[in-house]
Scaffold this active site. Structure first.
Site, PDB file in Angstrom:
ATOM      1  N   ALA A 237      -2.960   2.082  26.823  1.00 19.37           N
ATOM      2  CA  ALA A 237      -3.808   2.507  25.644  1.00 19.37           C
ATOM      3  C   ALA A 237      -3.647   4.096  25.496  1.00 19.37           C
ATOM      4  CB  ALA A 237      -5.361   2.108  25.735  1.00 19.37           C
TER       5      ALA A 237
ATOM      6  N   GLU B 207      -2.587  -6.520  28.265  1.00 20.02           N
ATOM      7  CA  GLU B 207      -3.601  -7.145  27.554  1.00 20.02           C
ATOM      8  C   GLU B 207      -2.849  -7.680  26.238  1.00 20.02           C
ATOM      9  OE1 GLU B 207      -7.804  -5.882  28.326  1.00 20.02           O
ATOM     10  OE2 GLU B 207      -6.588  -4.060  27.604  1.00 20.02           O
TER      11      GLU B 207
ATOM     12  N   GLU C 103      -6.487   0.576  34.997  1.00 17.40           N
ATOM     13  CA  GLU C 103      -7.962   1.131  34.524  1.00 17.40           C
ATOM     14  C   GLU C 103      -8.808   1.603  35.758  1.00 17.40           C
ATOM     15  OE1 GLU C 103      -6.297  -1.630  30.998  1.00 17.40           O
ATOM     16  OE2 GLU C 103      -6.388  -1.483  33.107  1.00 17.40           O
TER      17      GLU C 103
END
Length: 256
Positions: A64, A110, A130
């Site tokens: 991300a 994801e 993460e």
């Protein structure tokens, strides 16, 4: 106009190519909005029977966009509700295939896990880093990976934040196939075109029943399967498929 994806179709297959190459296709919110909007558009398009998501040679999506989220607060995230868009992917009725070259990390992993089938290159890398940022997957990663490989192995991978090779991902049932890097898109499209020749109504009902199996009891799953089995008999495709079988010819399915 889409800013971060390229979209086209080919013989019943709708293709979405992630297009932020300078940042290895890192997913920002606008990019996710564009992906989801296009998935929904393909799902409504009768000329499209299968959807393919792909990146480029270096990455499917390497996570991300950290800069976009680093200054968020719990309240700003609650009000923004950024993962609501992700939830819409699970409502897509048509098959979604991921063609993964290079990195599929964090949000990129994801996104791949939201797809129904994953075809990866021999040198692909998967993972959730993460934890090294002091957070955890937020778009379903803990849930999808646990369903794929079980609690203990999912905890190990997500806790350590290490990268998983394509061979390891295949071993644990996270992906479907491994091919040479130069053949990933070709193999994904070959499989997609194979699926376009199947009965679209049956494909849709199968997807619903199989995905429900992870969330309901065995008895509830069997009830849904049975209802979908009965429902298939209301389609023209069922009549065509069985007639073609008795007549020893290849069926021509119309999705009706």
């Amino acid at each position: 106009m889409n800013k971060f994806i390229n979209v086209y179709s080919e013989d019943g297959v709708g293709i979405i190519q992630l297009d932020r190459p300078k940042v290895l296709n890192a997913l920002n919110r606008q990019m996710v909005d564009e992906i989801v909007s296009q998935l929904e558009s393909f799902d409504r398009n009768d000329s499209v029977r299968v959807i393919v998501l792909k990146g480029n040679e270096r990455a499917f999506a390497a996570g991300a966009d950290i800069e976009e989220m680093m200054n968020e607060t719990p309240l700003s995230l609650e009000l923004l509700n950024p993962f609501a868009e992700w939830d819409k992917i699970s409502l897509i009725k048509k098959p979604i295939l991921a063609a993964v070259n290079g990195f599929a990390l964090g949000g990129g992993f994801e996104l791949a896990l939201h797809c129904d089938l994953i075809i990866a290159s021999e040198d692909a890398k998967f993972g959730f880093p993460e934890v090294k940022l002091g957070v955890l997957p937020g778009a379903g990663g803990t849930q999808f990976l646990t369903r794929a490989m079980g609690v203990r192995k999912a905890l190990e991978w997500i806790w350590l934040g290490e990268q998983m090779t394509a061979r390891e991902a295949l071993h644990y049932g996270v992906i479907n196939r491994i091919v040479a890097p130069e053949l990933v898109v070709e193999e994904t499209m070959r499989l997609a075109h194979q699926l376009t020749k199947q009965a679209p109504i049956a494909i849709r009902l199968i997807k619903e029943a199989v995905h429900a199996a992870a969330d309901v009891t065995l008895q509830e799953g069997k009830i849904l399967e049975r209802k979908n089995f009965y429902l298939a008999f209301s389609s023209e495709d069922q009549k065509e498929g069985m007639c073609a079988f008795t007549e020893k010819r290849t069926p021509s399915f119309k999705g009706k």
